[in-house]
Design an enzyme around this catalytic site. Sequence first.
Site, PDB file in Angstrom:
ATOM      1  CB  ALA A  90      41.669  26.577  55.765  1.00 41.98           C
ATOM      2  CB  SER A 101      36.324  23.925  56.373  1.00 38.57           C
ATOM      3  OG  SER A 101      35.696  22.885  55.655  1.00 38.57           O
ATOM      4  CG  ASP A 149      38.911  24.918  47.478  1.00 42.47           C
ATOM      5  OD1 ASP A 149      38.476  25.667  46.597  1.00 42.47           O
ATOM      6  OD2 ASP A 149      38.180  24.262  48.247  1.00 42.47           O
ATOM      7  N   GLY A 152      31.679  25.264  51.352  1.00 42.09           N
ATOM      8  CA  GLY A 152      32.283  25.993  50.235  1.00 42.09           C
ATOM      9  C   GLY A 152      33.248  27.077  50.656  1.00 42.09           C
ATOM     10  CG  LEU A 153      32.657  29.545  53.463  1.00 37.10           C
ATOM     11  CD1 LEU A 153      32.183  30.180  54.759  1.00 37.10           C
ATOM     12  CD2 LEU A 153      32.747  30.615  52.368  1.00 37.10           C
TER      13      LEU A 153
HETATM   14  O1  PMV Z   1      35.651  23.353  47.824  1.00 35.60           O
HETATM   15  P1  PMV Z   1      34.521  24.192  47.358  1.00 35.60           P
HETATM   16  O2  PMV Z   1      33.172  23.676  47.713  1.00 35.60           O
HETATM   17  O3  PMV Z   1      34.718  25.615  47.667  1.00 35.60           O
HETATM   18  O4  PMV Z   1      34.463  24.149  45.742  1.00 35.60           O
HETATM   19  C1  PMV Z   1      35.552  23.908  44.959  1.00 35.60           C
HETATM   20  C2  PMV Z   1      35.322  24.450  43.601  1.00 35.60           C
HETATM   21  C3  PMV Z   1      34.919  23.482  42.532  1.00 35.60           C
HETATM   22  O5  PMV Z   1      35.190  24.173  41.318  1.00 35.60           O
HETATM   23  C4  PMV Z   1      33.438  23.163  42.606  1.00 35.60           C
HETATM   24  C5  PMV Z   1      35.713  22.181  42.579  1.00 35.60           C
HETATM   25  C6  PMV Z   1      37.171  22.316  42.215  1.00 35.60           C
HETATM   26  O6  PMV Z   1      37.900  21.329  42.409  1.00 35.60           O
HETATM   27  O7  PMV Z   1      37.588  23.371  41.728  1.00 35.60           O
END
Ligand code: PMV
Length: 308
Positions: free
Chosen positions: A106, A103, A147, A100-101
């Site tokens: 990036a 990776s 992201d 969830g950071l």
């Molecule tokens: O990539 P992650 O695990 O940081 O999560 C992305 C965020 C979500 O809302 C769960 C998915 C998205 O596409 O926005």
Amino acid sequence: MFQASAPGKIILFGEHAVVYGRPAIAAPLHRLQATAQVMPGRPGQGVVLELPDIGQRATLADAASQPLAQVALLTLAALGLDQQPDWTVSLRSTIPLASGLGSGAAAAAAIVAALAGAAGVTFSPAQLSALVYESETRFHGTPSGVDNTVIAYRQPVWFVRGQPPQPFALSRPLTLVVADTGIASPTSMAVGDVRRGWLADPAAYEAWFDAVGQVVQAARRAIEEGDVAALGRLMDRNQASLQAMQVSCAELDALCLAARQAGAWGAKLSGGGRGGNMIALASPEQAEQVATRLLHAGAAHAFVTEIR
Ligand code: PMV
């Protein structure tokens, strides 16, 4: 020859609901970085990706199965390079995988920026973000785009899917403790389960998404006013909605509880959930104590960072 880096990221508010059009607030984590270095390769080799962190080596012929080869291919096309240059791109990253950071985004952003730099081009954050997004869609279904946006803009962003992002500056820095459950959890699985839940019971999920949307709106005001206590309570409310959507897990819940008991203003999972990382908002004085408590409560790693 040319080197470029991209930061990790956290989602402060709004994950999952952001996929369904609600706003999210995300921020870069500058202390975690992916770095790509482009060096001249052997004549005729084309573009070769060295990925020692995952023990892989890829060429652009692997683009159908390797997301980073895919993003390199897209970048060469965007640069108008019809013929592959003979470049070796080596990638190193300090961002933990599948937690969830950010990776993946990036790593892709670092590769795009390094290839562009080697070709003498500087992409704007919007161009960089679009290329990373395009490659992500080929492997992860329909990501919201939060992201790639926060990683490409390198600034906190207010993000609504399909709208231009609004980068913003915080009225005061926020001290966060980031702790890892140690459970690797692919975002696509949690996103897929939310999709199935939403299809089975749209009314319940829409209500949770709305609740998250209201929290994110209130969080923006609290950030502007520098009201950290209110912000902490809003993190707790966001976490409650994420629990209702079943994207939290016992380990994340335990870490959030431990952080609050150690004096954090609030805590929530960050990213896809089901594992990966959680974040807690704390005062600069209390943050180390919260991190220590999180390690005692079972976190695999915990660190204190400042979001600006
Ligand atoms: O990539 P992650 O695990 O940081 O999560 C992305 C965020 C979500 O809302 C769960 C998915 C998205 O596409 O926005």
